[in-house]
Write a protein that holds these residues in place. Structure first.
Motif, PDB file in Angstrom:
ATOM      1  N   LYS A  94      38.667  42.604  36.404  1.00  0.00           N
ATOM      2  CA  LYS A  94      39.729  42.650  36.659  1.00  0.00           C
ATOM      3  C   LYS A  94      40.324  43.364  35.298  1.00  0.00           C
ATOM      4  O   LYS A  94      42.009  43.562  35.348  1.00  0.00           O
ATOM      5  CB  LYS A  94      39.161  41.298  35.542  1.00  0.00           C
ATOM      6  N   GLN A  95      39.732  43.311  34.426  1.00  0.00           N
ATOM      7  CA  GLN A  95      40.536  44.235  33.044  1.00  0.00           C
ATOM      8  C   GLN A  95      40.656  45.845  33.374  1.00  0.00           C
ATOM      9  O   GLN A  95      41.720  45.915  32.472  1.00  0.00           O
ATOM     10  CB  GLN A  95      39.202  43.784  31.884  1.00  0.00           C
ATOM     11  N   LYS A  96      39.508  46.389  33.844  1.00  0.00           N
ATOM     12  CA  LYS A  96      40.231  47.766  34.794  1.00  0.00           C
ATOM     13  C   LYS A  96      41.254  47.818  35.175  1.00  0.00           C
ATOM     14  O   LYS A  96      42.407  48.788  35.429  1.00  0.00           O
ATOM     15  CB  LYS A  96      38.801  48.046  35.339  1.00  0.00           C
ATOM     16  N   ASP A  97      41.597  46.772  36.333  1.00  0.00           N
ATOM     17  CA  ASP A  97      42.648  47.036  37.393  1.00  0.00           C
ATOM     18  C   ASP A  97      43.460  46.944  36.205  1.00  0.00           C
ATOM     19  O   ASP A  97      45.172  47.030  36.675  1.00  0.00           O
ATOM     20  CB  ASP A  97      42.354  45.320  38.551  1.00  0.00           C
ATOM     21  N   ALA A  98      43.767  45.330  35.975  1.00  0.00           N
ATOM     22  CA  ALA A  98      44.920  44.954  34.794  1.00  0.00           C
ATOM     23  C   ALA A  98      45.483  46.581  34.086  1.00  0.00           C
ATOM     24  O   ALA A  98      46.662  46.587  34.157  1.00  0.00           O
ATOM     25  CB  ALA A  98      44.624  43.397  33.528  1.00  0.00           C
ATOM     26  N   ARG A 119      45.168  49.433  34.800  1.00  0.00           N
ATOM     27  CA  ARG A 119      45.458  50.309  36.009  1.00  0.00           C
ATOM     28  C   ARG A 119      47.777  49.992  36.236  1.00  0.00           C
ATOM     29  O   ARG A 119      47.568  49.946  35.974  1.00  0.00           O
ATOM     30  CB  ARG A 119      44.636  50.340  37.061  1.00  0.00           C
ATOM     31  N   LYS A 120      47.004  48.497  36.260  1.00  0.00           N
ATOM     32  CA  LYS A 120      48.288  48.086  37.415  1.00  0.00           C
ATOM     33  C   LYS A 120      49.621  47.930  36.390  1.00  0.00           C
ATOM     34  O   LYS A 120      50.545  48.837  36.575  1.00  0.00           O
ATOM     35  CB  LYS A 120      48.548  46.446  37.650  1.00  0.00           C
ATOM     36  N   ALA A 121      49.208  47.541  34.412  1.00  0.00           N
ATOM     37  CA  ALA A 121      49.788  47.833  33.352  1.00  0.00           C
ATOM     38  C   ALA A 121      50.446  49.070  33.933  1.00  0.00           C
ATOM     39  O   ALA A 121      51.708  49.373  33.091  1.00  0.00           O
ATOM     40  CB  ALA A 121      49.189  47.318  32.097  1.00  0.00           C
ATOM     41  N   ARG A 164      50.427  45.222  23.868  1.00  0.00           N
ATOM     42  CA  ARG A 164      51.311  44.318  24.095  1.00  0.00           C
ATOM     43  C   ARG A 164      52.408  43.589  25.312  1.00  0.00           C
ATOM     44  O   ARG A 164      52.560  42.534  24.919  1.00  0.00           O
ATOM     45  CB  ARG A 164      52.583  44.585  22.838  1.00  0.00           C
ATOM     46  N   GLN A 165      52.338  44.916  26.110  1.00  0.00           N
ATOM     47  CA  GLN A 165      53.034  44.498  27.534  1.00  0.00           C
ATOM     48  C   GLN A 165      51.997  43.589  28.090  1.00  0.00           C
ATOM     49  O   GLN A 165      52.203  42.370  29.359  1.00  0.00           O
ATOM     50  CB  GLN A 165      53.309  45.923  28.025  1.00  0.00           C
ATOM     51  N   LEU A 166      49.918  44.018  28.306  1.00  0.00           N
ATOM     52  CA  LEU A 166      49.636  42.706  29.073  1.00  0.00           C
ATOM     53  C   LEU A 166      49.688  40.811  27.923  1.00  0.00           C
ATOM     54  O   LEU A 166      49.373  40.030  29.440  1.00  0.00           O
ATOM     55  CB  LEU A 166      47.774  43.111  28.413  1.00  0.00           C
TER      56      LEU A 166
END
Length: 131
Positions: free
Chosen positions: A10-14, A16-18, A33-35
C-alpha cells in the motif's frame, strides 16, 4: 531484485501514485508533505526508501539539484537525459548526445566510456519571463 522491491505494498503504491502525479522532479520531503496533505500516515523514512528502490530498479529518475536528491517517475525505461528548471522543477526529456562525440571526447583525454549521465539545468521559459 530483492523481495521487497518486487512485492506490492500500500505504501509503495501511494509513493508511486504521488510521484506520477507530481510530474516533475520532487524531493522526498516534498512528496512526503504531499502524501500527508492527502491523508496518508506514511513516514518520511519509508518515502525515502521507496523512492530509492524505484530509482534502483529504473522506475524513477533521480538527480542532484541544489544539494537535494530529487526523484521523478520514469515512464521511459531506455537511457535518456533531461532539461531541468532550477526554479520550478519543470523537466523535459531530451535526446542523448551523439555516442561518437562521447567516445571521441573521452578518448581525447585518455578515457574509455563505461557509462554516462547528462542533465542540463537552467530556467524554463515561464521562469525566465517571471524574472
Amino acid at each position: 531484485m530483492t523481495e521487497h522491491v518486487i512485492r506490492q505494498t500500500k505504501q509503495k503504491d501511494a509513493v508511486r501514485k504521488a510521484l506520477r502525479a507530481s510530474g516533475d522532479f520532487v524531493t522526498a520531503q516534498e512528496l512526503h508533505r504531499q502524501l500527508e496533505d492527502d491523508g496518508s500516515t506514511i513516514g518520511l523514512a519509508t518515502v525515502y526508501r521507496q523512492l530509492n528502490l524505484l530509482a534502483e530498479v529504473g522506475q524513477a529518475d533521480t538527480i542532484q539539484l541544489n544539494g537535494s536528491q530529487m526523484f521523478r517517475m520514469c515512464e521511459d525505461t531506455s537511457h535518456h537525459h533531461h532539461l531541468v528548471c532550477t526554479h520550478c522543477g519543470k523537466t523535459v526529456e531530451i535526446e542523448p548526445p551523439d555516442e561518437t562525440w562521447l567516445r571521441k571526447t573521452a578518448a581525447a583525454h585518455g578515457f574509455t566510456v563505461s557509462s554516462h549521465t547528462l542533465e542540463l539545468f537552467g530556467l524554463c521559459e515561464d521562469c525566465q519571463q517571471g524574472q
